[in-house]
Design an enzyme around this catalytic site. Structure first.
Site, short mmCIF file in Angstrom:
data_model
loop_
_atom_site.label_atom_id
_atom_site.label_comp_id
_atom_site.label_asym_id
_atom_site.label_seq_id
_atom_site.Cartn_x
_atom_site.Cartn_y
_atom_site.Cartn_z
N SER A 523 18.38 23.25 -62.07
CA SER A 523 17.58 22.18 -61.63
C SER A 523 18.11 20.82 -61.13
O SER A 523 18.54 20.96 -60.10
CB SER A 523 16.77 22.19 -63.09
OG SER A 523 15.69 21.30 -63.12
N ASP A 677 8.51 29.56 -59.53
CA ASP A 677 9.10 28.19 -59.94
C ASP A 677 8.56 27.29 -58.72
O ASP A 677 8.33 27.21 -57.66
CB ASP A 677 10.59 28.11 -59.50
CG ASP A 677 11.38 26.75 -59.69
OD1 ASP A 677 10.73 25.72 -60.24
OD2 ASP A 677 12.20 26.66 -59.35
N HIS A 707 10.81 28.60 -63.80
CA HIS A 707 11.82 27.37 -63.89
C HIS A 707 12.58 27.40 -65.35
O HIS A 707 11.78 27.35 -66.49
CB HIS A 707 11.06 26.19 -63.56
CG HIS A 707 12.11 25.13 -63.28
ND1 HIS A 707 12.85 24.89 -62.14
CD2 HIS A 707 12.69 24.16 -64.04
CE1 HIS A 707 13.60 23.80 -62.10
NE2 HIS A 707 13.42 23.32 -63.31
#
Length: 737
Positions: A523, A677, A707
């Site tokens: 991320s 995502d 995610h």
């Protein structure tokens, strides 16, 4: 004759076993025949297991009560953290920050649905993160203490606390009263009772989480739609009401139909209790029955107390409602009490009281109690915590990111898994070093791991087991960079860059092979990896990074109209709203510019012309944009928005925009993308940029990924196959270097 006692004992034990088995089977059958599990509730099997255990407990309690067998219980006094605080004769628990820099603290009064013990963890979170004194009131309850004992206890404890604020170092202008379920009802009633009390400080705000606010109309849409939804079914709700108000169960049907309500009384209250006051989307599938039923004169004397505002604060007069403090109201879609909060919201707004409303689509009554229960925790619990954090931030009590981050850090596992773990500081930057315990005859690989979390969540602890899994004769430092709410861009970059340089200069001290150092992150941590590798290009004084591993990275903050941004806007755990909240907070951008950022109105035409070759959705493989209709790109230019957001266009915030000559020099890459995502297309565009410049790329796409899933790979009941697949793929790639 000597055998008779043994035979009798054997028969008695057999009877007990049959009784236990029979009750368990009956509860199981009753659960499957009567209980509705809403389709939007995640982890439905786990939800059923939890409700079965709850239903079983309630059933056995009823049997014990029937046979006059009970366990010792204490409703009055609890162990207290820090020390016991006696308020009159009531049992309360105070949670006070151990250390604080503030001269005066904030304060919250929490009215519990259960015992103070049930809410101990949550109250500690609130007290520690908000730097507040928090008073949890353990009022007396059934079966020994029916109404109005509980309300009187809450009122007396609240008044005593409000008169003693100086003793606890509390700012009188920042006291909040909170409650959930029946505690929310008590909070609403107390606020109305305290109006006009000049001898007491004024309450700053009220936080009501799925409260019961009236005992008059039980034919609202939520009562009919959710009557069989755990954990508060309509039958259980009515049973609790009958017991709490010491009413004979024979009046149950009269209460449900409202037959005890005189016509003139209903005409007075209809403007507040009528179903037509509820938003249409909550009642559009319900055919409203006739309410109230034919008047039953004999029932009125028995049930008229239900019409009292101390029991039904929803029907307080307008002049009372108008004086109440601002409110955070939390409603739950699959809650039998949902419409109480919707009606109260309208009543407050009609009288000009500021209301922040948070509606949880996948929630159920009582879910907040489960937020720290690990395998029985549900996403809706975190949504509620996030909403509470937002309202605390709006009232300048604490920051939302800090509150949510503390919750996360306090419930993660800190167990070691046969690996040497040591907490260090590289300068002022905290890091955690993971080393295999087995001796090695040659230098090991090295991995620098930068964790994700949107600059809001994440710490060294949730990544610990991830560190153990990546260790295969490797040394792995995990860097704890500074985050929101106190540190914005570019602090993350500075911390990650400086810690990485420190480690690269100290490889000999850790027995690491300089030719096999990998930078890895997920991320926003993956964004930091991309930025660090670009910044280290050409540094002849440092070992060259062998490879970069980017797990579902965020690589630009310029264009948010890619197919994945539109297709996955509402997919947990990174929704579009949460993503933009994190971006605005991290980049110190006022949220009012969010729409301009989403549409690209903050981007000058010349900038788009320069970057279109790298940001065009046409660069994304066709399989990911088969149903995609590209919106106008970008929207008409807004110069004011550009001046406020132009720093998002720098390569330190958007590494996807680095020049070709920089991209061409970065190390080979392992890119992980997730089908579900919102950031998927960032990695796909970066993959093309790398390949166009001749950088070797290994791409791993996860069709069932979402995610943040990698954090769950070790969470057993909450682990998903996609998380373990990603970990195995990363391990395999690094071992092959």
């Amino acid at each position: 004759s000597a055998m008779l006692p043994l035979i009798a004992s054997g028969l008695f034990l057999a009877a007990i076993c049959l009784l236990v088995l029979g009750v368990n089977l009956w509860v199981l059958l009753d659960h499957f025949l009567k209980i509705d599990v809403p389709p939007s509730i995640p982890q439905r099997t786990r939800f059923r297991i939890l409700h079965y255990a709850f239903h079983l407990t309630v059933t056995w309690e009823e049997y014990f009560h029937t046979f006059d067998f009970s366990f010792p219980r204490s409703n009055l006094h609890f162990l207290v953290w820090p020390p016991f605080v006696p308020l009159l004769s009531l049992g309360v628990r105070s949670s006070v920050p151990i250390s604080t820099q503030a001269q005066t603290l904030k304060a919250s009064i929490w009215l519990c649905q259960g015992t103070a013990d049930s809410y101990h963890t949550l109250c500690c979170f609130l007290a520690r993160e908000t730097d507040s004194v928090l008073l949890a009131v353990g009022y007396r309850k059934l079966p020994e203490h029916p109404h109005p004992v509980g309300l009187q206890d809450c009122l007396c404890a609240s008044i005593h606390f409000l008169k003693s604020l100086k003793t606890y170092g509390v700012d009188p202008s920042r006291v909040v009263i909170c409650g959930e379920s029946i505690g929310g009802s008590a909070a609403a009633s107390i606020l109305q009772i305290l109006l006009g009390r000049l001898d007491l400080p004024k309450i700053r705000a009220q936080v009501l989480i799925y409260p019961i606010l009236q005992a008059i109309n039980f034919q609202l849409p939520s009562h009919l739609q959710n009557q069989n939804v755990p954990f508060l079914t309509r039958d259980l709700m009515i049973t609790c009401i009958l017991n709490y108000f010491s009413i004979d169960p024979s009046w149950k049907d009269v209460i449900l139909t409202g037959s005890y309500i005189p016509q003139d009384t209903w005409m007075k209250y209809r403007k507040w209790l009528g179903s037509d006051n509820i938003p249409q989307r909550f009642g559009n599938k319900i055919q409203q029955p006739e309410f109230p039923g034919p008047f039953n004169k004999s029932a009125y004397p028995e049930l008229k107390d239900f019409l009292d505002i101390k029991i039904s604060p929803l029907v307080a007069d307008n002049e009372v409602i108008a004086q109440l403090p601002e409110a955070l109201l939390v409603s739950i879609h699959w809650d039998v009490l949902r419409d109480d909060i919707l009606l109260y919201k309208k009543h407050l707004e009609d009288q000009g009281v500021p209301v922040t409303w948070y509606h949880v689509e996948d929630g159920f009554h009582g879910c907040l109690l489960l937020f720290d229960k690990k395998i029985f925790s549900f996403p809706c619990c975190w949504n509620i915590i996030n909403a509470v954090g937002n309202i605390l931030e709006k009232m300048n009590i604490c920051s939302m990111p800090g509150f949510v981050c503390l919750v996360q850090d306090c419930i993660v596992s800190k167990e070691s898994h046969g690996v040497f773990v040591k907490d260090l500081h590289f300068g002022t930057i905290p890091v955690r070093l993971f080393q295999p315990k087995a001796a090695s005859s040659k230098p090991r690989r090295g991995i620098i791991f930068l964790h994700g979390g949107g600059a809001v969540l994440g710490s060294l602890d949730p990544q610990s087991l991830l560190g153990f899994s990546f260790l295969h004769y490797k040394i792995k430092p995990c860097i704890r960079y500074r985050k929101l709410p106190y540190y914005h861009h570019p602090y993350i970059l500075y911390d990650c860059l400086n810690a990485s340089i420190h480690f690269l200069k100290s490889l000999n001290a850790y027995g690491v092979d300089p030719s096999r150092v990998v930078l890895c992150g997920d991320s926003i941590g993956a964004a930091a990896v991309a930025i660090v590798t670009q910044n280290l290009v050409g540094r002849a004084d440092l070992p060259k990074i062998r490879a970069q591993v980017l797990l579902y990275p965020v690589l630009q903050a310029l264009y948010f109209q890619f197919p994945s941004n539109l297709q996955n806007a509402n997919v947990p755990f990174l929704t579009k709203d949460f993503m933009m909240t994190c971006v605005c907070k991290y980049m110190s951008i006022d949220p009012s510019w969010k729409d301009a950022m989403l549409t690209g109105a903050c981007m000058p035409p010349s900038t788009w012309k320069k970057y279109e070759k790298w940001l065009s959705p046409d660069n994304i493989p066709k399989m990911f944009r088969s149903e995609y209709q590209q919106p106008q790109s970008p929207a008409p230019f807004n110069e004011a928005a550009y001046l406020e957001t132009k720093h998002t266009m720098s390569v330190d915030a958007s590494p996807l925009l680095a020049e070709d000559k920089v991209i061409a020099q970065v190390p080979e890459a392992f890119l992980v993308t997730l089908q579900w995502d919102i950031l998927r297309d960032d990695a796909l565009l970066y993959k093309k940029r790398l390949e166009d410049q001749g950088v070797p790329v290994t791409w791993y796409h996860v069709a069932d990924g979402f995610h943040g899933c990698i954090i769950l790979f070790d969470k057993k009941f909450f682990s998903f196959p996609c998380a373990l697949n990603i970990v195995n793929a990363v391990v395999s790639y690094i071992k092959g270097l």
